[in-house]
Write an enzyme that holds these catalytic residues in place. Structure first.
Site, mmCIF file in Angstrom:
data_model
loop_
_atom_site.group_PDB
_atom_site.id
_atom_site.type_symbol
_atom_site.label_atom_id
_atom_site.label_comp_id
_atom_site.label_asym_id
_atom_site.label_seq_id
_atom_site.Cartn_x
_atom_site.Cartn_y
_atom_site.Cartn_z
ATOM 1 N N SER A 1 -9.565 1.542 3.005
ATOM 2 C CA SER A 1 -8.709 2.306 2.124
ATOM 3 C C SER A 1 -7.637 1.490 1.385
ATOM 4 O O SER A 1 -7.105 1.963 0.386
ATOM 5 C CB SER A 1 -8.012 3.410 2.919
ATOM 6 O OG SER A 1 -7.149 2.854 3.887
ATOM 7 N N SER A 40 -9.645 -0.747 7.225
ATOM 8 C CA SER A 40 -9.056 -0.575 5.890
ATOM 9 C C SER A 40 -8.365 -1.813 5.324
ATOM 10 O O SER A 40 -8.001 -1.819 4.157
ATOM 11 C CB SER A 40 -8.073 0.591 5.897
ATOM 12 O OG SER A 40 -8.776 1.803 5.893
ATOM 13 N N LYS A 42 0.852 -1.194 0.000
ATOM 14 C CA LYS A 42 0.000 0.000 0.000
ATOM 15 C C LYS A 42 0.888 1.245 0.000
ATOM 16 O O LYS A 42 1.894 1.287 0.714
ATOM 17 C CB LYS A 42 -0.881 -0.035 1.247
ATOM 18 C CG LYS A 42 -1.926 1.054 1.348
ATOM 19 C CD LYS A 42 -2.745 0.880 2.631
ATOM 20 C CE LYS A 42 -3.864 1.863 2.758
ATOM 21 N NZ LYS A 42 -4.650 1.648 3.999
#
Lengths: 101, 521
Positions: free
Chosen positions: B156, B180, B81
């Site tokens: 996210s 997330s 990420k």
């Protein structure tokens, strides 16, 4: 419920256009109205939880030198640099040119 | 039919690379070909790191040739990420304000994985600074759900989840502040683990809510998550909030019997807010667990109904403080004004997207002198009540179970108008972060999207391509008891995993077709 969006944007150091101010006010009010129900909770005699750290048994580190970032790498993180120093706006009164730290 | 290399399970990749049956270089090339073929339709990656990965693959192959130990993650392709630092690689947090910033060091989790021979395929898309649940808040573009490219992958960590689901990475790292990792794992039909707060170092993770954030793994099986957790866990002198408890060999404890385990189902987390389809899948999964001898009972966490509002006030307050560092003096973007204050306000006004500005403003409000007692401090006290509820429940139960999300993935563009509608998506995951306990999302079935939430146009368009979407079951455990959480997840996977795998293979085939259609069109 009211919210002084201009004041909050000053506190947050975020410039908003007048249009953005209106939308922000609407959004924040929607969130804060939803959060109104927190007021019904009895929190007297409850201590707050600010963090969950369960620190290691010893926070002391051995006093040995380790590697650090070199100057070029650090300067590369700044938007501007000059002669081995980071370039930042000068805040001294009467002058507007950029200064170095 | 022979499998492509990228279709091999993580366990098989590591085994074959370590034994010299396949070169790390071949693994990497197979994945990069898959990324080239698939990512134009999914857009999971913000940056693909082909040359860096080749260098790392060559090192691993060299070690194998010389008979040295290439590490327990040898040749394993991992997506990261883009709020987690990789040395020498840009870290954007999907924000314009960090454009041009290059991480000067590896995050501890990354460093540990690199040491064990992992190959980093690239940096994945996210909601800007991890603020959001759909990856639509990225300043660059939205990532699509591989099960239906007209839908969100969740967020996210949506890019990491989509990359793993689509076969563009074997495993991935994400971060979880309010769901997330778990929510996108559920939306994309894969496994995602939020470790106990303090289990994994946050050094090198760009801070959002420091008392809530954790780095955690995505995988195509519980075993994958356990393996990554083993590597990234443990005390780190660079993060004083990490615990020095010993890290168990998680992969070796998965086959523990779950018979007689006591599981509580908090009624507040499976009640009205959950769609009918997801509720049915959840109940079916519970009966699978009951058949394995798990004792399942309804329980209650009364304060959890306040968790969502509590979470948003605390997370926004911490964000407003953490993101103060983006000031135009350091890092990428800088709009120089006539004064320092003007530079701050201009840089931040132009550099941050809508949702990030909203949360910083909410946090600034909650921390301001006039409102502190009644908003931030009150929320911090209610957090204590939420933690107490969990503590009490864990005196009776070994784990708590709920659906991971109230519904399946929704369409791109939905819920973008009203921030509260988006926040409601996190209602089942945020209590875990407030308490700092571990939780795993395990795929637990496929559900037709509910029409009440998709509006009048539901029923046409892409439904033809994908009638049913995956959903997840959330297993919550006691602090630092990932072992039990993973063992129960493994038991559920042993019963339901084959079905998920078959549907995943079919979905991945469809993605190839999607690309072909694009060529024709």
């Amino acid at each position: 419920m009211e919210i002084d969006v201009k004041r909050v944007s000053d506190l947050a150091r975020i410039r908003l256009s007048s249009e953005e101010m209106l939308a922000m006010e609407r959004d924040l009010l929607s969130i804060l109205r939803h959060a109104e129900n927190l007021k019904e909770v009895d929190v007297s005699n409850v201590s707050p939880t600010f963090g969950l750290a369960r620190p290691a048994s010893s926070l002391l580190e051995a006093d040995v030198p380790g590697p650090t970032l070199n100057r070029d790498t650090v300067l590369g993180l700044f938007p501007a640099s000059k002669d081995g120093s980071a370039l930042v706006p000068k805040e001294a009164p009467g002058e507007t040119r950029e200064g170095v730290v | 039919m022979t499998l492509e290399i990228w279709e091999l399970p993580a366990r098989e990749i590591v085994k074959q690379v370590r034994s010299g049956e396949v070169w790390a270089r071949e693994i990497a090339e197979s994945y990069f070909a898959r990324i080239r073929e698939t990512d134009p339709a999914i857009r999971a990656y913000l940056a693909v790191l082909e040359s860096e990965a080749r260098v790392q693959a060559a090192k691993i192959d060299d070690a194998v040739r010389k008979g040295e130990d290439p590490g327990i993650l040898a040749g394993l392709p991992c997506a990261v990420k883009d709020n987690i630092s990789l040395q020498g690689v840009p870290c954007t947090c999907a924000s314009k304000i960090l454009e041009g910033y290059v991480s000067p060091y590896d995050a501890t989790a990354v460093r540990r994985m690199r040491r064990e021979g992992a190959i980093f395929t690239g940096k994945t898309n996210l909601d800007e600074f991890a603020m959001g649940s759909s990856t639509q808040n990225s300043a660059f573009f939205s990532t699509r759900n591989p099960w239906d490219p007209e839908r969100v992958p969740g967020g996210s960590s949506g890019g990491s989840a989509a990359a793993v689901a689509a076969g563009m990475a074997a495993v991935a790292l994400g971060s979880d502040t309010g769901g997330s990792i778990r929510q996108p794992a559920a939306y994309t039909g894969i496994y995602g683990l939020q470790p106990t707060y303090g289990r994994v170092s946050r050094y090198g993770l760009v801070a959002f809510g420091s008392s809530l954030d954790q780095i955690g793994p995505f995988g195509q099986s519980v075993w994958d998550c356990a393996l990554l957790l083993e590597v990234i866990s443990g005390h780190d002198p660079s993060d004083v909030t990490t615990s020095d408890r010993p890290v168990p060999p998680f992969t070796k404890r998965l086959e523990r019997s779950v018979k007689g385990l006591r599981a509580g189902v908090p009624k507040e987390l499976s009640g009205l807010k959950v769609s009918l389809g997801v509720k049915e899948a959840f109940v079916r999964a519970l009966s699978v667990l009951a058949d394995l001898g798990v004792i399942i009972e309804e329980t209650s966490l009364p304060a959890v109904r306040y968790a969502l509002d509590t979470y948003y006030i605390i997370a926004a307050s911490e964000a407003s403080s953490n993101l103060a560092r983006f000031d135009g003096v350091r890092y990428g973007l800088s709009h120089r004004g006539r004064s320092l204050a003007e530079m701050y306000a201009e840089t931040r006004g132009q550099g941050f997207g809508k949702e990030v500005r909203r949360r910083i403003m909410l946090g600034s409000f909650a921390l301001s002198a006039d409102h502190y007692d009644d908003s931030y401090l009150r929320a911090a006290k209610i957090r204590t009540l939420v933690r107490r509820d969990f503590d009490e429940a864990f005196q009776t139960y070994d784990v708590l179970l709920s659906p991971t999300t109230p519904d399946v993935a929704y369409r791109l563009g939905e819920k973008t108008r009203d921030p509260m509608a988006m926040y409601m998506d996190d209602v089942l995951t945020v209590p875990v972060n407030l308490a700092g306990i571990p939780a795993l999302s395990v795929p637990c079935g496929f559900v037709a999207p509910s029409r009440t939430r998709t509006g009048p146009e539901a029923g046409n368009s892409s439904e033809a391509g994908c009638q049913e979407l995956p959903c997840g079951l959330q297993i919550m455990g006691r602090s630092f008891d990932e072992e039990t959480v993973l063992a129960l997840g493994y038991a559920l996977e042993s019963e339901m995993g084959d079905h998920t795998m078959k549907r995943t293979a079919a979905m991945r085939q469809r993605l190839a077709g999607l690309k072909e259609r694009e060529h024709v069109g």
